[in-house]
Structures are given as structure tokens and as C-alpha cells.
Design an enzyme around this catalytic site. Structure first.
Site: not given
Ligand code: COA
Length: 631
Positions: A112, A125, A348, A428, A431-432, A461, A509, A559-560
Site C-alpha cells: 500500500y 475498493p 485500502h 452446498k 457438498k462442495m 484472511s 478448498r 476476492s470474496q
Molecule cells: N459442503 C457443504 N457446505 C460447505 C462445504 C461443503 N463441502 N464447504 C463449505 N461449506 C459451507 C460453509 O460451511 C459456509 O456455510 P455458511 O454459508 O453457513 O457460512 C459456506 O459454505 C461458505 O463456505 P466457503 O464457500 O467454503 O467459503 P468460506 O466462507 O470458508 O470463505 C474465504 C472462504 C477464502 C473467502 C475465507 O476463508 C476468507 O479468507 N475470507 C476473507 C477474504 C478477504 O479478506 N477478502 C477481502 C479482500 S479486500
């Protein structure tokens, strides 16, 4: 105190999440934040060999076999027993022992504060909020007043240390970023910038800044007894501001903040030579946050509306429109247009997206409750207008900034789409991980457009660790490549495609888990490189290798940023021929913001967005048509 903390955090972990973030206590909990922070683990330094092996695996799908052979040779040399790799690793481990976080300062500087491109488009952003239902000034003012009280409500939780602790994968997260987003501002320097945070100072600010028609005002938002002004009181103050900034011929001094950082650094020194200007600038820097009351923008079709707002958030639409109605160095600027457009832009350096959208979620819920109750009011003083003395030299700097801003505005192509076919629910049910599923759809979309895959960045994160920021999830892998190749291969059966999809999603994952636990490769490699510079070692060849440059050339920067509010964050690409992709996966739909540069003939945000929609639909259809899809 530790016992209190254990009870508080345990409680917030099992608390059913409600939309409105509720404080864990009604009274101030002095010291709670520090106790929480002290309990967090330190960011580890991953094992050297592990990172190097993983780095080679990451390169495989993005560089040629010939380059691979060369890089393997360089890596053997780097890893030679008693060689430069081991030496740097030892120095890095020493640094990790001596500091709270071996990475955070380096990251802040290199990502930054030493980054010299304009913060506009290249770093800050934006967030696009749903369209508001007002179409006039009263509506705009009423909404702004409510929003301000909502942010102040969130601030109370920060100040009182009663903000619920957040969790990821069952682990408590570092909450430091929440303490950096209010009352802070970036300051340009000729070579590197700094960030000031007045929240921790002896005299924390009690004012926000409001900007209308390019004119800045100081609005005190607390009464002398420390209570925040009511919605009604703020509304009246905003009216006064509006009425005393009707002239539209003012110099847009704020547009200076959109310049290349060296240019702005020089212009800044010139601007603050004048005492009046210096005080005005300081009032903006010190304010809790800024509210930009924007003029209406040109109307567009419903289909284009969100994309238009994304552009307004990211750059303001150009010097003719609202680009001068900003102070881009300010950490948080809420933007409310007279036409109902709404969102924010944030600088940022102090924080990532998630704390910002957590604040937004709170404010949105808070506003649903808050009403304009007419309360007996003492007359409040007129908000102070900030004066600027514009010398011919400053005027010249403003004109240059306007020109450059207009070039950036024309260059940015941003497309927001709402993918309505499904949301997190579908992956979901198979199971993904929804995030990994979306990333694979992006890989497929990109591959279909370019017939090869590219270096892809997804932020992960690191907040499980004290003062943690982010590392990189590398979405492109051998498994993602096999999956995208199979999708359009007529010789492949659906069952095989599904198996490859599951494998690719699983690999993504697994990388995510590795990254959030501090075992990814990118920040470690950066650390080894910066350690080399600090130790005055000659730069190891692996960092001079073209493969390293390819690995860091992120054609897809993604990014999510999940939110409860139906919003989406957006940002620009990080390379001239790349895309910025941000998404908010909701349960039954997904909001995407895709950006690209018009100056690059090879990229097109709309095309990638459509390819992404198609990929997501096809992936769902594939799963539905394959009985064995549910593992
Ligand atoms: N089967 C069924 N459900 C699943 C699953 C599976 N195999 N794997 C994950 N899920 C579910 C999780 O339990 C979660 O449930 P919820 O909606 O009830 O919370 C949901 O699916 C989302 O999980 P997933 O898609 O795997 O993502 P996550 O929430 O773990 O996020 C990252 C992943 C990388 C985005 C997160 O770990 C992260 O680091 N976020 C920060 C990013 C950041 O800083 N961005 C800003 C930059 S400016």
C-alpha cells in the site's frame, strides 16, 4: 480479565447471528480488546522446503515445461544446504520471534504505502448498495442522517470494546482492523505514504466531514455530554450544509487525492504551505469519516444501473460529475447521490473488505429501525465550511488531476451482475465449498475466453493471527486445469467431468485451509525476498526468474467479500491486461463485480461476466444431469 474474555468470546461464538451486530455488553469493557489480541497466535513462518515445493506446483499450469526445468534448477541452488535460502529463512524466523507479526509492517509498506499508482481504481475498493427509493434532496438528506447515526452506533461498539469477536473455521479472529477504519486517513509522501489514526490520540475527533458540490464541511456529531446527535438533529445540520453549498463553480480540491502518489505528494506539500489549507486538510484527515452528498448522475437502464453505481463508487464519474466530491485518502467515505445511488469507497491500507461490510451490514439493519422522531432541539451551530486558498500553482495541479482522472474514468470498464440462477445453496447441496465452486467457474470462464489459464489471486484472511491481513489463494492448479480442459472435451463423459470438478474444488478448498492457517506461499516468498534486501544479500535468482514475474502477474485478481446486505464490493484490475472480480455469494443468488481496462484490447468485463454466468449454469446442469454427482 482473561476469564471475562473467555466468557464473552464463547458467548459470541454460539450466539445465533442476527443481522444487527449487537454489542456483547451494554457498558464499556475497558481492556477487552487488548486481552483478546494478546490471546491470538503469532503468524508462523512456513517451512522453507514446503513453500518451495508448493511454489513449483503452482507454476506448473501457468509456465512452459522449459521454463519449469530452469526454475527447478534455480530452486535447487536456493535450497542448497547452507545456502542462501536457509540463511534467509533463519533471518525471517528471527524477525518473527522479535515482532508481533513478521509480515504486517512489510505488507502495509509494500502493498500500500510504497505503491505509487493512484489509489483510485488501482487500490481503493468500492461497495455498491441497492438503489434507494428517493429521488430528491430531502430523501437524500434523511437517508444520510440515518446512515450517519448507524455508523456512530457501530463506533460505540468499537469505542466501548463491545464488538462481538468474529470467527473463521471455529477460531477467533484478530479485531485490529476495526480500530483502524474510523478517524484515520492516508497522507501522501514524495516516496512513500503514511496513515494517521486519530482514534487512539489524546483528543479523538467528534466530527465527520460532509462534502457537497466539492465543498467540505465539519459536522460535529456529538453533543457536549458525549451523546451522539439524533437523526433529526443531523438532518437539520445537513440541510444547512446543503443550503450553503449551492454554488457549483468551486474548485474540486479533493480531486488532487486521485493523482499518482508522487505527484500528489508534491502537490500536497504545496497545498498545505498555506495555513488555512493546512487546517482544512487536517480537519478532513482527523474526521471520523466522510459523507459525500453526490449530484445526480446520468440516467441509465435498469440493467446497467449497478454497473454505473460501481463506477460512481470507484471514481465518481469524472471531473464533470462527482470525482471532485471526494477525499480519496480518507479511509471511509459513504456516498449518497440525490438520485438514490448509494455505496462507499474506502482506502485500502488500513483494512480489508470484511470489516467494512460488517459495518455496512450493521448500518443497514440499524437504519431499518431508526425513525425520524421529532425531538425538542436546542439550536446547533452552523457546520463549519472548510476554506481553501487556491493559488495559480494549486489550480494547475487541480487541472492536471482532472485530466488524469478523466483518463482513468474512460479506461475503467466495470460490470456488475446479479447471478440469479442459484447461490451458495447449490454447491452446498453437492457438498462442495461455494467459494471454491465459484472460483472454478471463473477458471472455466477465463479458459474459454483465452484457451489457457492464468495466474489467479484470491484473498485469504490471515486474521486468525495477531495483526493478520491476507495471503494469496492460488486458484489455478493442475486440478483446475484438468477440470476446465475436460469441460469442453467431447471425449469426456459427464461422470468424469463431475469427478474432476469435485477434485478441483477439493484442491481449492485445501489451498484455502492452508492459506488461512498461515501456510500459503506468497507472503512467505515475499518475506524471504524482503529479508534478502534487508540483509543486503544479493537478490537470489529465484526472484529474478521470469517464472516469478509470471506468477505475480495476476490476470485474475479476485476476492470474496460476503455480506448479509444485498451489496457487492468492486475493485479495479491489478495488471493492465487483467480483471478484478469481487463477489458476494448469497444463499440463492450471487452478486459479481467484474472490472477490466478499456485500453487493453484483450480484456472485456462484460464478456468475462457472461462467460462466468454460462460456466456457473453449465456446472449446475452437469451436476443435475449426473446421478453420481452427489458424493
Ligand atoms: N459442503 C457443504 N457446505 C460447505 C462445504 C461443503 N463441502 N464447504 C463449505 N461449506 C459451507 C460453509 O460451511 C459456509 O456455510 P455458511 O454459508 O453457513 O457460512 C459456506 O459454505 C461458505 O463456505 P466457503 O464457500 O467454503 O467459503 P468460506 O466462507 O470458508 O470463505 C474465504 C472462504 C477464502 C473467502 C475465507 O476463508 C476468507 O479468507 N475470507 C476473507 C477474504 C478477504 O479478506 N477478502 C477481502 C479482500 S479486500
Amino acid at each position: 480479565m482473561l476469564g471475562v474474555l473467555a466468557r464473552i468470546t464463547a458467548k459470541s461464538a454460539i450466539m445465533k447471528p442476527s443481522s444487527l451486530v449487537k454489542p456483547v455488553s451494554v457498558t464499556k469493557l475497558v481492556g477487552r480488546y487488548l486481552v483478546h489480541q494478546e490471546g491470538l497466535p503469532k503468524l508462523p513462518v512456513p517451512p522453507l522446503r514446503q513453500t518451495c515445493e508448493r511454489y513449483l506446483a503452482v507454476l506448473e499450469p501457468i509456465i512452459s515445461e522449459e521454463e519449469m526445468v530452469h526454475t527447478r534448477e534455480l530452486m535447487d541452488e536456493f535450497l542448497r544446504p547452507g545456502g542462501v535460502g536457509e540463511r534467509l529463512q533463519k533471518s525471517l524466523e528471527r524477525r518473527a520471534r522479535k515482532t508481533e507479526n513478521w509480515l504486517s509492517d512489510w505488507w502495509m509498506q509494500s502493498a500500500y504505502l510504497e505503491f505509487r499508482m493512484p489509489v483510485v481504481v488501482h487500490s481503493s475498493p468500492g461497495v455498491v448498495l441497492p438503489r434507494l427509493e428517493f429521488h430528491d434532496r430531502q430523501g437524500q438528506m434523511r437517508f444520510a442522517a440515518k446512515l450517519i447515526t448507524g455508523v456512530l452506533d457501530f463506533k460505540t461498539m468499537i469505542d466501548n470494546e463491545t464488538l462481538p469477536v468474529e470467527y473463521l473455521g471455529g477460531k477467533p479472529l484478530c479485531m485490529n482492523q476495526y480500530y483502524q477504519i474510523l478517524s484515520s486517513c492516508r497522507i501522501p509522501g514524495p516516496k512513500r505514504d503514511t496513515v494517521v489514526n486519530h482514534a487512539m490520540g489524546k483528543m479523538p475527533p467528534t466530527h465527520i466531514t460532509v462534502v457537497h458540490n466539492f465543498q467540505f464541511f465539519v459536522l460535529d456529531v456529538y453533543n457536549s455530554d458525549g451523546s451522539p446527535l439524533t437523526v433529526d438533529q443531523i438532518y437539520m445540520q445537513l440541510e444547512k450544509i446543503w443550503n450553503s453549498s449551492l454554488q457549483t463553480n468551486k474548485e474540486p480540491v479533493g480531486i488532487l487525492t486521485s493523482q499518482h502518489r508522487n505527484t500528489w505528494g508534491k502537490a500536497y506539500n504545496n497545498l498545505i504551505k498555506d495555513k488555512v489549507n493546512k487546517e482544512s486538510v487536517r480537519a478532513i484527515q482527523k474526521s471520523i469519516f466522510t459523507v459525500c452528498l453526490d449530484a445526480p448522475m446520468p440516467r441509465v437502464s435498469d440493467e446497467l444501473y449497478r454497473s454505473r453505481v460501481a463506477a460512481q463508487m470507484l471514481h465518481g464519474g469524472g471531473s464533470r460529475w462527482n470525482s471532485g466530491n471526494r477525499w480519496f485518502d480518507k479511509t471511509l467515505q459513504f456516498i449518497i447521490g440525490e438520485d438514490g445511488s448509494c455505496g462507499l469507497i474506502y482506502e485500502h491500507a488500513p483494512a480489508e473488505g470484511p470489516p467494512i461490510v460488517a459495518l455496512v451490514d450493521h448500518v443497514v439493519e440499524y437504519m431499518k429501525k431508526s425513525e425520524m422522531v421529532r425531538s425538542p432541539m436546542l439550536p446547533l451551530p452552523m457546520p463549519q465550511k472548510l476554506r481553501f486558498n487556491i493559488t495559480p500553482e494549486i489550480k494547475k495541479d487541480i487541472e492536471k488531476a482532472k485530466q488524469n482522472m478523466n483518463i482513468m474514468v474512460h479506461d475503467l470498464d466495470v460490470k456488475v451482475i446479479v447471478f440469479n440462477h442459484y447461490g451458495k445453496n447449490v454447491p452446498k447441496s453437492y457438498k462442495m465449498s461455494p467459494d471454491a465452486f465459484i472460483q472454478m467457474a471463473l477458471q472455466l470462464a477465463y479458459f474459454r475466453m483465452y484457451h489457457h489459464c492464468c495466474s489467479t489471486y484470491e484473498s485469504a484472511s490471515l486474521r486468525m493471527f495477531k495483526l493478520g491481513r491476507t495471503d494469496t489463494i492460488r486458484s489455478t492448479s493442475i486440478d483446475s486445469l484438468r477440470f476446465v480442459q475436460a469441460m469442453d472435451d467431447p471425449s469426456k463423459q459427464n461422470t468424469e467431468k463431475v469427478a474432476l470438478l469435485h477434485k478441483a474444488v477439493g484442491a481449492h478448498r485445501a489451498y484455502t485451509d492452508m492459506a488461512i492457517h498461515g501456510q500459503a506461499i506468497d507472503r512467505h516468498l515475499l518475506g524471504l525476498k524482503l529479508q534478502g534486501i534487508e540483509d543486503l544479500t544479493s537478490m537470489p535468482d529465484i526472484f529474478m526468474d521470469t517464472a516469478y514475474a509470471v506468477a505475480l502477474h495476476y490476470n485474475l485478481s479476485t476476492s470474496q467479500v460476503p455480506a448479509k446486505t444485498d451489496c457487492v464490493m468492486c475493485f479495479g484490475p491489478v495488471v493492465p491486461d487483467g480483471y478484478g472480480v469481487c463477489y458476494n455469494p448469497m444463499e440463492e443468488h450471487i452478486n459479481f463485480a467484474v472490472s477490466a481496462f478499456n485500453s487493453c484490447a484483450e480484456t472485456n468485463a462484460t464478456k468475462l461476466a457472461h462467460a462466468l454466468e454460462e460456466a456457473l449454469v453449465e456446472m449446475r446442469d452437469l451436476l443435475e444431469q449426473t446421478p453420481q454427482a452427489k458424493l
